[in-house]
Write a protein that holds these residues in place. Structure first.
Motif, PDB file in Angstrom:
ATOM      1  N   HIS A   1      16.410 -13.307   2.624  1.00  0.00           N
ATOM      2  CA  HIS A   1      16.281 -12.004   3.276  1.00  0.00           C
ATOM      3  C   HIS A   1      15.513 -12.182   4.585  1.00  0.00           C
ATOM      4  N   PRO A   2      16.245 -12.487   5.660  1.00  0.00           N
ATOM      5  CA  PRO A   2      15.576 -12.816   6.930  1.00  0.00           C
ATOM      6  C   PRO A   2      14.774 -11.657   7.525  1.00  0.00           C
ATOM      7  N   ASP A   3      15.038 -10.433   7.096  1.00  0.00           N
ATOM      8  CA  ASP A   3      14.243  -9.313   7.589  1.00  0.00           C
ATOM      9  C   ASP A   3      12.863  -9.272   6.921  1.00  0.00           C
ATOM     10  N   LEU A   4      12.734  -9.869   5.749  1.00  0.00           N
ATOM     11  CA  LEU A   4      11.461  -9.910   5.021  1.00  0.00           C
ATOM     12  C   LEU A   4      10.727 -11.239   5.170  1.00  0.00           C
ATOM     13  N   VAL A   5      11.498 -12.317   5.298  1.00  0.00           N
ATOM     14  CA  VAL A   5      10.911 -13.651   5.351  1.00  0.00           C
ATOM     15  C   VAL A   5      11.374 -14.358   6.621  1.00  0.00           C
ATOM     16  N   THR A   6      10.486 -14.380   7.594  1.00  0.00           N
ATOM     17  CA  THR A   6      10.770 -15.042   8.873  1.00  0.00           C
ATOM     18  C   THR A   6      10.128 -16.425   8.874  1.00  0.00           C
ATOM     19  N   ASP A   7      10.411 -17.183   9.910  1.00  0.00           N
ATOM     20  CA  ASP A   7       9.764 -18.493  10.041  1.00  0.00           C
ATOM     21  C   ASP A   7       8.243 -18.352  10.125  1.00  0.00           C
ATOM     22  N   ALA A   8       7.790 -17.323  10.825  1.00  0.00           N
ATOM     23  CA  ALA A   8       6.345 -17.086  10.955  1.00  0.00           C
ATOM     24  C   ALA A   8       5.714 -16.797   9.591  1.00  0.00           C
TER      25      ALA A   8
ATOM     26  N   LEU B   1       0.957 -16.495  -5.277  1.00  0.00           N
ATOM     27  CA  LEU B   1       1.985 -15.509  -5.627  1.00  0.00           C
ATOM     28  C   LEU B   1       2.791 -15.084  -4.403  1.00  0.00           C
ATOM     29  N   THR B   2       2.123 -14.978  -3.276  1.00  0.00           N
ATOM     30  CA  THR B   2       2.822 -14.629  -2.037  1.00  0.00           C
ATOM     31  C   THR B   2       3.816 -15.713  -1.651  1.00  0.00           C
ATOM     32  N   LEU B   3       3.398 -16.962  -1.765  1.00  0.00           N
ATOM     33  CA  LEU B   3       4.316 -18.057  -1.454  1.00  0.00           C
ATOM     34  C   LEU B   3       5.499 -18.056  -2.425  1.00  0.00           C
ATOM     35  N   LEU B   4       5.242 -17.776  -3.686  1.00  0.00           N
ATOM     36  CA  LEU B   4       6.332 -17.670  -4.666  1.00  0.00           C
ATOM     37  C   LEU B   4       7.290 -16.538  -4.289  1.00  0.00           C
ATOM     38  N   ALA B   5       6.757 -15.393  -3.882  1.00  0.00           N
ATOM     39  CA  ALA B   5       7.598 -14.275  -3.451  1.00  0.00           C
ATOM     40  C   ALA B   5       8.437 -14.652  -2.237  1.00  0.00           C
ATOM     41  N   ILE B   6       7.853 -15.393  -1.323  1.00  0.00           N
ATOM     42  CA  ILE B   6       8.582 -15.839  -0.132  1.00  0.00           C
ATOM     43  C   ILE B   6       9.730 -16.764  -0.532  1.00  0.00           C
ATOM     44  N   ILE B   7       9.469 -17.643  -1.464  1.00  0.00           N
ATOM     45  CA  ILE B   7      10.533 -18.538  -1.947  1.00  0.00           C
ATOM     46  C   ILE B   7      11.658 -17.733  -2.576  1.00  0.00           C
TER      47      ILE B   7
ATOM     48  N   ALA C   1      -6.690 -10.626  13.115  1.00  0.00           N
ATOM     49  CA  ALA C   1      -5.762 -10.849  14.230  1.00  0.00           C
ATOM     50  C   ALA C   1      -4.312 -10.732  13.763  1.00  0.00           C
ATOM     51  N   ILE C   2      -4.006 -11.282  12.603  1.00  0.00           N
ATOM     52  CA  ILE C   2      -2.643 -11.203  12.046  1.00  0.00           C
ATOM     53  C   ILE C   2      -2.240  -9.742  11.861  1.00  0.00           C
ATOM     54  N   ILE C   3      -3.161  -8.973  11.322  1.00  0.00           N
ATOM     55  CA  ILE C   3      -2.865  -7.555  11.065  1.00  0.00           C
ATOM     56  C   ILE C   3      -2.726  -6.783  12.378  1.00  0.00           C
ATOM     57  N   ALA C   4      -3.526  -7.126  13.369  1.00  0.00           N
ATOM     58  CA  ALA C   4      -3.544  -6.374  14.631  1.00  0.00           C
ATOM     59  C   ALA C   4      -2.358  -6.671  15.542  1.00  0.00           C
ATOM     60  N   VAL C   5      -1.796  -7.878  15.458  1.00  0.00           N
ATOM     61  CA  VAL C   5      -0.695  -8.246  16.354  1.00  0.00           C
ATOM     62  C   VAL C   5       0.555  -7.461  15.944  1.00  0.00           C
ATOM     63  N   PRO C   6       1.061  -6.626  16.847  1.00  0.00           N
ATOM     64  CA  PRO C   6       2.237  -5.828  16.486  1.00  0.00           C
ATOM     65  C   PRO C   6       3.513  -6.671  16.432  1.00  0.00           C
ATOM     66  N   GLY C   7       4.285  -6.464  15.386  1.00  0.00           N
ATOM     67  CA  GLY C   7       5.610  -7.071  15.278  1.00  0.00           C
ATOM     68  C   GLY C   7       5.674  -8.533  14.905  1.00  0.00           C
ATOM     69  N   ALA C   8       4.565  -9.227  14.846  1.00  0.00           N
ATOM     70  CA  ALA C   8       4.617 -10.665  14.559  1.00  0.00           C
ATOM     71  C   ALA C   8       4.961 -10.945  13.092  1.00  0.00           C
ATOM     72  N   PHE C   9       4.535 -10.070  12.210  1.00  0.00           N
ATOM     73  CA  PHE C   9       4.754 -10.260  10.781  1.00  0.00           C
ATOM     74  C   PHE C   9       5.216  -8.949  10.165  1.00  0.00           C
ATOM     75  N   PRO C  10       6.000  -9.045   9.080  1.00  0.00           N
ATOM     76  CA  PRO C  10       6.442  -7.821   8.408  1.00  0.00           C
ATOM     77  C   PRO C  10       5.266  -7.080   7.756  1.00  0.00           C
ATOM     78  N   LEU C  11       5.452  -5.799   7.553  1.00  0.00           N
ATOM     79  CA  LEU C  11       4.391  -4.952   7.015  1.00  0.00           C
ATOM     80  C   LEU C  11       3.897  -5.453   5.656  1.00  0.00           C
ATOM     81  N   TRP C  12       4.797  -5.919   4.807  1.00  0.00           N
ATOM     82  CA  TRP C  12       4.371  -6.360   3.473  1.00  0.00           C
ATOM     83  C   TRP C  12       3.393  -7.530   3.560  1.00  0.00           C
ATOM     84  N   LEU C  13       3.600  -8.443   4.524  1.00  0.00           N
ATOM     85  CA  LEU C  13       2.696  -9.582   4.678  1.00  0.00           C
ATOM     86  C   LEU C  13       1.354  -9.120   5.258  1.00  0.00           C
ATOM     87  N   LYS C  14       1.398  -8.164   6.171  1.00  0.00           N
ATOM     88  CA  LYS C  14       0.156  -7.637   6.726  1.00  0.00           C
ATOM     89  C   LYS C  14      -0.672  -6.959   5.637  1.00  0.00           C
TER      90      LYS C  14
END
Length: 147
Positions: A52-59, A41-47, A105-118
């Protein structure tokens, strides 16, 4: 000419048919199934949100793809372990632990991923922590113990 395929010895049907072992695998498979579903479902949401580059980055794309693949692998491990395959049981034990650490680690790294993905990864982490506890529990360890 028939060829026999070598197959390592698995766990006996008697051990796998114990009610607590069956219940442990049922719970683990349910949690892994939820992990697969949430990942898909997350991958579907990303698609759907790809513009929306502020919500879906390359990472986010890379992480979501990795998560879907690992969730499917874990589903395979859980299914095979429930049928008595020792190596799949060990893979499920290792993968659940490694994924929980990776998610932390994903959750702890600041700024690497948007809050919704964390947040989504936090839910995945809770599901996998449940799998980790179950597969490291007394019932399954005893069922897969070498005798």
């Amino acid at each position: 000419m028939s060829t026999r395929r070598w197959r390592p010895a698995g766990v006996s049907e008697e051990r796998l048919s114990r009610p607590r072992v069956r219940e442990a695998f049922r719970s683990a498979r349910l949690l892994v199934g939820c992990y697969v579903g949430l990942s898909a479902l997350t991958l579907l949401a990303i698609i759907l949100l790809r513009n929306h580059p502020d919500l879906v980055t390359d990472a986010v794309w890379v992480r979501a793809t990795i998560v879907v693949v690992t969730s499917l692998l874990m589903a395979s491990f859980a299914a095979r372990a429930a049928r008595g395959h020792r190596r799949s049981y060990l893979r499920l034990r290792w993968a659940s632990g490694i994924m929980v650490v990776a998610i932390a680690a994903i959750i702890a790294v600041p700024g690497a991923f948007p809050l919704w993905l964390k947040m989504e990864q936090g839910v995945c982490g809770l599901l996998l922590a449940g799998v980790f506890v179950i597969v490291h529990g007394k019932q399954l360890r005893a069922a897969f113990a070498e005798r």
